[in-house]
Scaffold this active site. Structure first.
Site: not given
Length: 437
Positions: A39, A47, A62, A157, A160, A162
């Site tokens: 992914l 991931v 992950k 962190d 966008p 995240n």
């Protein structure tokens, strides 16, 4: 995830970066998770999509980057942050379902598999949302941060990439915040150039985090919310730069272009809030996400307002925030009409300014009501109250005082019968009287 380097599902393993190739080669994690397709990859981990062999449901797994396996503290921090993230239950947080060790001792997290687009892809493919939709997204982010901060976690962190966005049946964008705590690991252990995936993070990092990432608090996430607002409102990052060194310099030195200069329909109140969230000094920013929500409240309505009200009501710091955020502006604005009222009536000034010295004087005689004393003093001249007091309380000092006052009229009465006798001597009428005295 860091800056997510997404790949198309089913991409050939040979086209993937080495860390992702190595993880996909495992084919299975534990006895229950069978790997399907890659992914993406970020600064801290890679991931992959997987399926639970017994239950059949899809998950996202992950795995710590194999290249970081020997990095001091990376594995331990990955596991600590995984346990912390597993405590969060907000509907706006990507849930951690399970964990374990991959072959070679690499730790991994099993998370719910999300459908939709991360914020970076959403902005690039869908464009900037409406102002109302952007505020709705931010309220959902605040809700996720509120629970995290209450649990002692600071994301550090926010960007966008995240956020994971999906448009529901009603057309509303639902938000999931990814990777709580992993930014802390990246900031402390990897540095700005430790991995390609982390190179994008400085675009959104708070100034104090650039100086000492271990010393930041929730106000670093307040800065992150400001960066998110800026990006979703304008489509631009607040501090555009061509290199990591340049963006670090700009974050510490420059002020961002006001959002309403880039998009004039943005209300001044919202532009002012974004500027405050991006203050260099963390002490000048709102101290909590509850304060940010309090400032956003007049700008939202409908279901967004309902969600924000629910957030504010359960925020532990709201009782301390509300008086400071609301009472001070009210005093400031109320002072102006009070001064104007002072020109019309002194009483208005006394009520508008509750702590002058003369108010203390008025309050002091409250046990003995001042109006009654004042009436008694005013009533004495017309009612001749003094003689009544002498009759009721015949104290000796009061009895001595009246005789001289009464004797003077008696001297005048005695002088009148003598006057006719003196009038026969016109020239000596005054002299004999003065002589008697």
């Amino acid at each position: 995830m860091g800056v997510l380097v997404q790949t198309a599902p089913g991409a050939a393993v040979r086209t993937l970066e080495p860390d992702l190739q190595q993880v996909m080669a495992f084919e299975r994690l534990g006895e229950q998770y069978e790997l399907e397709v890659p992914l993406g990859a970020g600064g801290m981990g890679v991931v992959v999509a997987a399926r639970h062999r017994l239950l059949g449901h899809s998950v996202a797994i992950k795995v710590l980057r194999p290249s970081l396996k020997l990095h001091p503290g990376a594995e331990q921090r990955f596991l600590v942050e995984a346990k912390s993230g597993a405590r969060l239950s907000s509907p706006h947080v990507a849930r951690v379902l399970d964990g374990g060790l991959a072959p070679g001792g690499l730790p991994y997290l099993v998370m719910e598999r999300l459908e939709g687009l991360d914020g970076e892809r959403h902005l690039s493919t869908q464009g900037v949302p409406t102002i109302a939709e952007t505020l709705d997204v931010m309220v959902q982010v605040l809700e996720a941060l509120s629970e995290a901060h209450a649990s002692g976690l600071v994301h550090r962190d926010l960007k966008p990439a995240n956020l994971f966005l999906k448009r529901g049946p009603t057309g509303r964008l639902s938000v999931k915040v990814l990777d709580f705590g992993l930014a802390k690991v990246m900031g402390e252990n990897l540095g700005l150039t430790a991995s390609q995936g982390f190179l994008g993070s400085p675009l959104y990092v708070a100034p104090e985090q650039l100086r000492q990432s271990s010393a930041v608090d929730a106000r670093a996430d307040v800065w992150g919310v400001g960066c998110l607002l800026y990006r979703f409102l304008t489509g631009r990052v607040p501090f555009p730069a061509g290199s990591v060194a340049e963006v670090v310099t700009r974050i510490q030195r420059d002020d961002p272009t006001p959002v309403n200069e880039l998009r004039p329909e943005i209300p001044e109140a919202l532009a002012s809030l974004v500027a405050q969230l991006l203050e260099k000094n963390p002490l000048k920013r709102p101290a909590s996400v509850a304060e940010v929500g309090l400032r956003l409240r007049p700008l939202v309505s409908g279901v967004t307002a309902n969600d924000l009200d629910a957030l504010l009501l359960r925020s532990p710091g709201l009782t301390a925030v509300a008086p400071a955020a609301v009472a001070r502006p009210l005093r400031r604005y109320f002072f102006i009409p009070a001064v104007a009222g002072a020109a019309l009536a002194g009483i208005a000034v006394g009520r508008a300014l509750p702590r002058p010295e003369r108010d203390a004087v008025l309050v002091a005689p409250a046990p003995a009501p001042p109006p009654l004393v004042h009436r008694t003093v005013e009533a004495r001249p017309p009612e001749r109250a003094a003689p009544r007091e002498l009759e009721v309380s015949p104290a000796p000092p009061l009895d001595v005082e009246p005789p001289p006052a009464v004797s003077r009229p008696k001297q005048r009465l005695v002088a009148r019968p003598v006057a006719p006798k003196a009038s026969s001597a016109d020239a000596g009428s005054a002299d004999p009287f003065g002589g008697r005295e």
